[in-house]
Design an enzyme around this catalytic site. Structure first.
Site, mmCIF file in Angstrom:
data_model
loop_
_atom_site.group_PDB
_atom_site.id
_atom_site.type_symbol
_atom_site.label_atom_id
_atom_site.label_comp_id
_atom_site.label_asym_id
_atom_site.label_seq_id
_atom_site.Cartn_x
_atom_site.Cartn_y
_atom_site.Cartn_z
ATOM 1 N N TYR A 154 71.771 121.573 60.992
ATOM 2 C CA TYR A 154 70.383 121.154 61.682
ATOM 3 C C TYR A 154 69.368 121.302 61.131
ATOM 4 O O TYR A 154 68.339 120.796 61.121
ATOM 5 C CB TYR A 154 70.765 121.596 63.116
ATOM 6 C CG TYR A 154 69.799 121.461 64.069
ATOM 7 C CD1 TYR A 154 70.100 120.302 64.749
ATOM 8 C CD2 TYR A 154 68.709 122.221 64.491
ATOM 9 C CE1 TYR A 154 69.021 119.733 65.742
ATOM 10 C CE2 TYR A 154 67.823 121.817 65.518
ATOM 11 C CZ TYR A 154 67.838 120.716 65.978
ATOM 12 O OH TYR A 154 67.066 120.462 66.761
ATOM 13 N N LYS B 92 66.170 119.267 60.015
ATOM 14 C CA LYS B 92 64.869 119.146 60.324
ATOM 15 C C LYS B 92 63.688 119.368 59.480
ATOM 16 O O LYS B 92 62.728 119.209 59.198
ATOM 17 C CB LYS B 92 64.621 120.347 61.598
ATOM 18 C CG LYS B 92 65.316 119.807 62.735
ATOM 19 C CD LYS B 92 65.096 118.466 63.136
ATOM 20 C CE LYS B 92 65.632 118.362 64.842
ATOM 21 N NZ LYS B 92 65.626 116.921 65.373
#
Length: 264
Positions: free
Chosen positions: A204, A208
């Site tokens: 994750y 990002k």
């Protein structure tokens, strides 16, 4: 979402932990400065009067709940008509009703942005409903929280295809409509995880960080077409899909005000 919902940008930090003490202090300072929650919410609502999006058209992915839902309703409060997108049609219909109560138009489009063909379908849907798109907010994302050792290929594909591949092709496909008019604003939802890390969020965080850099690249490439591309990095937000303390049991649960983290 109550009228006057606050949109606040998360501050990028090198810290590896969230400070519950800071969150409590920050929330208390808002109450002290404006004389209670009701008064500072009214203060924020006053700013909507200066934030005029009358007759603008906004497309928002991941709009069925959480940040995406609140942003959709917030933009409607500022005068925009909204095309809300998500995999869950039934939840989109609830958001549609909330927007229509404000007096703005709302259209729903069920989509899994892991599939580029469905994003192409979104373009056809938009063209059938309106002749322009002023704002695109790429909010859709998917997260699996587990040690990097345990991340499966399916976990990887689901996160990357939703949070990065899908975001890029939404930019490309919806951005092509903006290019026809020589104007548009694209807002990609990043995260403070792009700069600060906690265990279990390796993929994750990587996605990002990639969004941050992709946003810069698109901003430079598409500026000549009148398209502005920016990224927003919310910090931890207490949304239905992500209960912070369930993912990070070693972090003391902070006090979350009832609003989402994003800004336009």
């Amino acid at each position: 979402m109550p009228a006057g919902t606050l949109f606040a940008v998360g501050i990028l930090s090198n810290s590896n932990q969230f400070s519950a003490k800071y969150c409590d202090s920050w929330y208390s300072s808002l109450n002290s400065a404006f004389g209670g929650e009701k008064r500072w919410r009214n203060k924020v609502h006053d700013h909507y009067k200066k934030f005029d999006l009358t007759n603008k058209v906004a497309v928002i992915t991941g709009a069925s709940e959480g940040i995406g839902r609140d942003m959709a309703i917030g933009l409607a409060e500022a005068g925009a008509d909204i095309i809300i997108c998500s995999r869950r049609e039934e939840k989109l219909l609830e958001v549609k009703k909330s927007i229509e109560k404000i007096g703005r138009k709302a259209e729903t489009y069920a989509i899994d942005i892991q599939n580029v063909s469905e994003i192409e379908g979104l373009k056809a849907f938009i063209k059938a409903k309106t002749d322009k798109v002023d704002i695109l907010i790429n909010n859709a994302g998917y997260a699996v929280t587990k040690p990097a050792w345990d991340v499966s290929e399916n976990d990887w594909d689901s996160m990357v295809d939703t949070g990065f591949k899908g975001l890029f092709f939404c930019c490309q496909v919806v951005g092509s409509i903006m290019r026809e008019h020589g104007y548009g604003k694209i807002i990609n939802l990043s995260s403070t995880f792009s700069r600060s890390i906690v265990p279990g969020r390796s993929v994750y965080a990587g996605i990002k960080a990639g969004i941050d850099h992709l946003t810069e690249a698109l901003a430079m490439e598409w500026a000549p077409h009148g398209i502005r591309v920016n990224a927003l990095a919310p910090t931890a937000v207490n949304t239905p899909s992500r209960q912070v303390t369930s993912h990070f049991p070693h972090i003391k649960k902070p006090h979350f005000p009832t609003f989402s983290s994003a800004s336009l």
